[in-house]
Design a protein around this motif. Structure first.
Motif, mmCIF file in Angstrom:
data_model
loop_
_atom_site.group_PDB
_atom_site.id
_atom_site.type_symbol
_atom_site.label_atom_id
_atom_site.label_comp_id
_atom_site.label_asym_id
_atom_site.label_seq_id
_atom_site.Cartn_x
_atom_site.Cartn_y
_atom_site.Cartn_z
ATOM 1 N N GLU A 172 -5.893 10.690 11.134
ATOM 2 C CA GLU A 172 -7.018 9.744 11.073
ATOM 3 C C GLU A 172 -6.571 8.435 10.431
ATOM 4 O O GLU A 172 -6.918 7.348 10.897
ATOM 5 N N VAL A 173 -5.806 8.541 9.359
ATOM 6 C CA VAL A 173 -5.342 7.360 8.624
ATOM 7 C C VAL A 173 -4.357 6.549 9.459
ATOM 8 O O VAL A 173 -4.325 5.326 9.380
ATOM 9 N N ALA A 174 -3.579 7.233 10.298
ATOM 10 C CA ALA A 174 -2.586 6.544 11.129
ATOM 11 C C ALA A 174 -3.228 5.528 12.064
ATOM 12 O O ALA A 174 -2.616 4.523 12.414
ATOM 13 N N VAL A 175 -4.468 5.761 12.446
ATOM 14 C CA VAL A 175 -5.193 4.851 13.338
ATOM 15 C C VAL A 175 -5.526 3.541 12.626
ATOM 16 O O VAL A 175 -5.577 2.485 13.227
ATOM 17 N N GLY A 176 -5.729 3.607 11.326
ATOM 18 C CA GLY A 176 -6.028 2.419 10.541
ATOM 19 C C GLY A 176 -6.639 2.778 9.211
ATOM 20 O O GLY A 176 -7.483 3.669 9.134
ATOM 21 N N GLY B 190 -13.795 -4.704 7.289
ATOM 22 C CA GLY B 190 -12.685 -5.529 6.813
ATOM 23 C C GLY B 190 -11.391 -5.236 7.547
ATOM 24 O O GLY B 190 -11.356 -4.508 8.540
ATOM 25 N N LYS B 191 -10.319 -5.819 7.031
ATOM 26 C CA LYS B 191 -8.993 -5.632 7.630
ATOM 27 C C LYS B 191 -8.549 -4.183 7.487
ATOM 28 O O LYS B 191 -8.917 -3.495 6.547
ATOM 29 N N THR B 192 -7.728 -3.755 8.431
ATOM 30 C CA THR B 192 -7.094 -2.446 8.340
ATOM 31 C C THR B 192 -5.614 -2.614 8.632
ATOM 32 O O THR B 192 -5.194 -3.619 9.211
#
Length: 102
Positions: A29-33, A95-97
């Motif tokens: 999940e984190v790898a996506v952003g 916000g930014k990812t």
């Protein structure tokens, strides 16, 4: 449990505040952003990795919708950590990812 909205967290980052964010989502999940600078500790590993955290610091906990981070927040609070749950999670994040390069 203390909470903060995604907008409030974004505002802190935009102001240049040094904040510590723990993302409890799974690695895929984190790898996506993820929020730039966030540290990934999946919820299932919190118990085993909490020794890596500093009890003098305050951590903002993040997940997809706010549920898992809420569980992590309650768990860590029970052990004396200072935590804030980001309500709405990454679903509410505008916000930014940053993507994790593998």
């Amino acid at each position: 449990m203390q909470t903060m909205t995604a907008k409030e967290v974004e505002a802190l980052l935009n102001e240049g505040k040094a904040i510590d964010i723990i993302d409890v989502r799974e690695v895929d999940e984190v790898a996506v952003g993820k929020i730039p600078g966030a540290i990934n500790i999946p919820l299932g590993l919190i118990e085993f990795r909490m020794h890596e955290l500093d009890k003098t610091k305050e951590y903002i906990m993040v997940c997809r919708s706010g549920g898992r981070s809420g569980s992590a927040s309650q768990f860590l609070e029970n052990y004396g950590y200072k935590v804030i749950n980001m309500t709405g999670g990454m679903i509410a994040w505008e916000g930014k990812t940053e993507k994790i390069l593998t």
